[in-house]
Design a protein around this motif. Sequence first.
Motif, PDB file in Angstrom:
ATOM      1  N   GLU A   5      13.096  52.821  19.345  1.00 37.33           N
ATOM      2  CA  GLU A   5      13.488  51.217  19.613  1.00 37.33           C
ATOM      3  C   GLU A   5      14.123  50.320  18.657  1.00 37.33           C
ATOM      4  OE1 GLU A   5       9.061  50.209  17.249  1.00 37.33           O
ATOM      5  OE2 GLU A   5       8.925  51.813  17.928  1.00 37.33           O
ATOM      6  N   PHE A   6      14.680  49.761  19.560  1.00 39.18           N
ATOM      7  CA  PHE A   6      15.336  48.285  19.607  1.00 39.18           C
ATOM      8  C   PHE A   6      15.344  46.919  19.351  1.00 39.18           C
ATOM      9  CE2 PHE A   6      18.028  52.472  21.266  1.00 39.18           C
ATOM     10  CZ  PHE A   6      18.992  52.670  21.460  1.00 39.18           C
ATOM     11  N   GLN A   7      15.698  46.623  19.110  1.00 37.44           N
ATOM     12  CA  GLN A   7      15.623  44.960  18.604  1.00 37.44           C
ATOM     13  C   GLN A   7      17.146  43.987  18.800  1.00 37.44           C
ATOM     14  OE1 GLN A   7      12.385  43.475  15.973  1.00 37.44           O
ATOM     15  NE2 GLN A   7      12.565  41.399  17.144  1.00 37.44           N
ATOM     16  N   VAL A   8      17.475  44.078  19.611  1.00 38.01           N
ATOM     17  CA  VAL A   8      18.675  43.250  19.822  1.00 38.01           C
ATOM     18  C   VAL A   8      18.338  42.004  20.205  1.00 38.01           C
ATOM     19  CG1 VAL A   8      19.847  45.390  19.899  1.00 38.01           C
ATOM     20  CG2 VAL A   8      19.102  44.332  21.860  1.00 38.01           C
ATOM     21  N   SER A   9      19.510  40.903  18.741  1.00 41.42           N
ATOM     22  CA  SER A   9      19.804  40.075  19.841  1.00 41.42           C
ATOM     23  C   SER A   9      20.545  39.642  20.470  1.00 41.42           C
ATOM     24  CB  SER A   9      20.777  39.249  18.613  1.00 41.42           C
ATOM     25  OG  SER A   9      18.893  38.758  18.091  1.00 41.42           O
ATOM     26  N   VAL A  10      21.661  39.449  21.994  1.00 38.90           N
ATOM     27  CA  VAL A  10      22.454  39.613  22.763  1.00 38.90           C
ATOM     28  C   VAL A  10      22.576  38.286  22.564  1.00 38.90           C
ATOM     29  CG1 VAL A  10      22.356  41.646  23.560  1.00 38.90           C
ATOM     30  CG2 VAL A  10      21.150  39.529  24.842  1.00 38.90           C
ATOM     31  N   LYS A  29      28.785  39.216  30.252  1.00 37.47           N
ATOM     32  CA  LYS A  29      28.489  40.469  29.771  1.00 37.47           C
ATOM     33  C   LYS A  29      27.393  39.687  28.675  1.00 37.47           C
ATOM     34  CE  LYS A  29      32.169  43.525  31.010  1.00 37.47           C
ATOM     35  NZ  LYS A  29      31.567  44.571  31.548  1.00 37.47           N
ATOM     36  N   LEU A  30      26.505  41.154  28.482  1.00 41.25           N
ATOM     37  CA  LEU A  30      25.762  40.904  27.203  1.00 41.25           C
ATOM     38  C   LEU A  30      26.319  41.414  25.909  1.00 41.25           C
ATOM     39  CD1 LEU A  30      22.311  41.511  28.932  1.00 41.25           C
ATOM     40  CD2 LEU A  30      22.826  39.041  27.778  1.00 41.25           C
ATOM     41  N   SER A  31      26.356  40.178  24.590  1.00 42.54           N
ATOM     42  CA  SER A  31      27.412  41.196  24.013  1.00 42.54           C
ATOM     43  C   SER A  31      26.262  41.347  22.486  1.00 42.54           C
ATOM     44  CB  SER A  31      28.522  40.601  23.314  1.00 42.54           C
ATOM     45  OG  SER A  31      29.647  39.864  24.501  1.00 42.54           O
ATOM     46  N   VAL A  32      26.228  42.103  21.550  1.00 44.60           N
ATOM     47  CA  VAL A  32      25.368  41.896  20.584  1.00 44.60           C
ATOM     48  C   VAL A  32      25.662  41.849  19.500  1.00 44.60           C
ATOM     49  CG1 VAL A  32      24.276  43.695  18.692  1.00 44.60           C
ATOM     50  CG2 VAL A  32      24.241  44.349  21.465  1.00 44.60           C
ATOM     51  N   VAL A  33      24.619  40.076  19.115  1.00 45.66           N
ATOM     52  CA  VAL A  33      25.022  39.614  17.912  1.00 45.66           C
ATOM     53  C   VAL A  33      24.491  40.419  16.608  1.00 45.66           C
ATOM     54  CG1 VAL A  33      24.403  37.028  17.362  1.00 45.66           C
ATOM     55  CG2 VAL A  33      24.946  37.439  19.391  1.00 45.66           C
ATOM     56  N   ALA A  34      22.797  40.885  17.078  1.00 47.51           N
ATOM     57  CA  ALA A  34      22.262  41.325  15.441  1.00 47.51           C
ATOM     58  C   ALA A  34      21.715  42.364  16.053  1.00 47.51           C
ATOM     59  CB  ALA A  34      21.837  40.648  14.410  1.00 47.51           C
ATOM     60  N   GLY A  91      14.800  48.480  10.147  1.00 49.57           N
ATOM     61  CA  GLY A  91      14.399  47.643   9.074  1.00 49.57           C
ATOM     62  C   GLY A  91      15.631  46.643   8.504  1.00 49.57           C
ATOM     63  N   HIS A  92      16.668  46.950   8.710  1.00 53.58           N
ATOM     64  CA  HIS A  92      18.272  45.887   8.297  1.00 53.58           C
ATOM     65  C   HIS A  92      18.517  45.124   9.478  1.00 53.58           C
ATOM     66  CE1 HIS A  92      17.291  47.681   3.654  1.00 53.58           C
ATOM     67  NE2 HIS A  92      17.308  48.722   5.084  1.00 53.58           N
ATOM     68  N   VAL A  93      18.855  43.702   9.480  1.00 56.80           N
ATOM     69  CA  VAL A  93      20.038  43.382  10.480  1.00 56.80           C
ATOM     70  C   VAL A  93      21.023  43.741  10.032  1.00 56.80           C
ATOM     71  CG1 VAL A  93      20.181  41.316  11.369  1.00 56.80           C
ATOM     72  CG2 VAL A  93      17.565  41.326  10.347  1.00 56.80           C
ATOM     73  N   LYS A  94      21.980  44.006  11.185  1.00 55.96           N
ATOM     74  CA  LYS A  94      23.445  44.533  11.283  1.00 55.96           C
ATOM     75  C   LYS A  94      23.744  43.578  12.333  1.00 55.96           C
ATOM     76  CE  LYS A  94      22.653  48.926   9.424  1.00 55.96           C
ATOM     77  NZ  LYS A  94      23.409  49.661   7.877  1.00 55.96           N
ATOM     78  N   GLY A  95      24.755  42.644  12.028  1.00 57.49           N
ATOM     79  CA  GLY A  95      25.292  42.075  12.582  1.00 57.49           C
ATOM     80  C   GLY A  95      26.344  40.786  12.346  1.00 57.49           C
ATOM     81  N   VAL A 137      21.876  33.005  23.129  1.00 52.56           N
ATOM     82  CA  VAL A 137      21.607  34.049  22.541  1.00 52.56           C
ATOM     83  C   VAL A 137      19.846  34.505  22.927  1.00 52.56           C
ATOM     84  CG1 VAL A 137      20.713  34.708  20.626  1.00 52.56           C
ATOM     85  CG2 VAL A 137      23.159  33.428  21.212  1.00 52.56           C
ATOM     86  N   ALA A 138      19.844  35.554  22.734  1.00 51.41           N
ATOM     87  CA  ALA A 138      18.497  35.891  23.448  1.00 51.41           C
ATOM     88  C   ALA A 138      18.136  37.333  22.284  1.00 51.41           C
ATOM     89  CB  ALA A 138      17.953  36.490  25.059  1.00 51.41           C
ATOM     90  N   THR A 139      16.349  37.643  22.418  1.00 51.68           N
ATOM     91  CA  THR A 139      16.234  38.585  21.503  1.00 51.68           C
ATOM     92  C   THR A 139      15.546  39.668  22.705  1.00 51.68           C
ATOM     93  OG1 THR A 139      15.836  37.531  19.940  1.00 51.68           O
ATOM     94  CG2 THR A 139      15.153  39.929  19.824  1.00 51.68           C
TER      95      THR A 139
END
Length: 107
Positions: free
Chosen positions: A52-57, A68-73, A78-82, A91-93
Amino acid sequence: MDLQDFVSQALGDIVNGVKKAQGLTGPGIICPDGLETDDALKVGISTISAVEFQVSVRSDERTGSEAKLSVVAAIVGGHVKGGSGSNSGHVATLSFRVPVRFPRSKE
């Protein structure tokens, strides 16, 4: 990092991590053969799992080229990386699941 690079790197790292762990285990077996029985499937045990992925782009639009869609976080374990900082653009999730069949241990 581009979204496609992030997803491919994450999935590759997960599968390669399982392979590496299989080579390091002593008497235990990681992802043994024979998990596809009715009893195992009833309790949710299988060599197939959904990652499972949950990314902010952020959509980076560049003149004369594709957006281009770039990963922000990303939420990983369980930890947010970015990164932090100010960036322009929308920005969208995104949330999605990718089915993966893990390599089976060779006993």
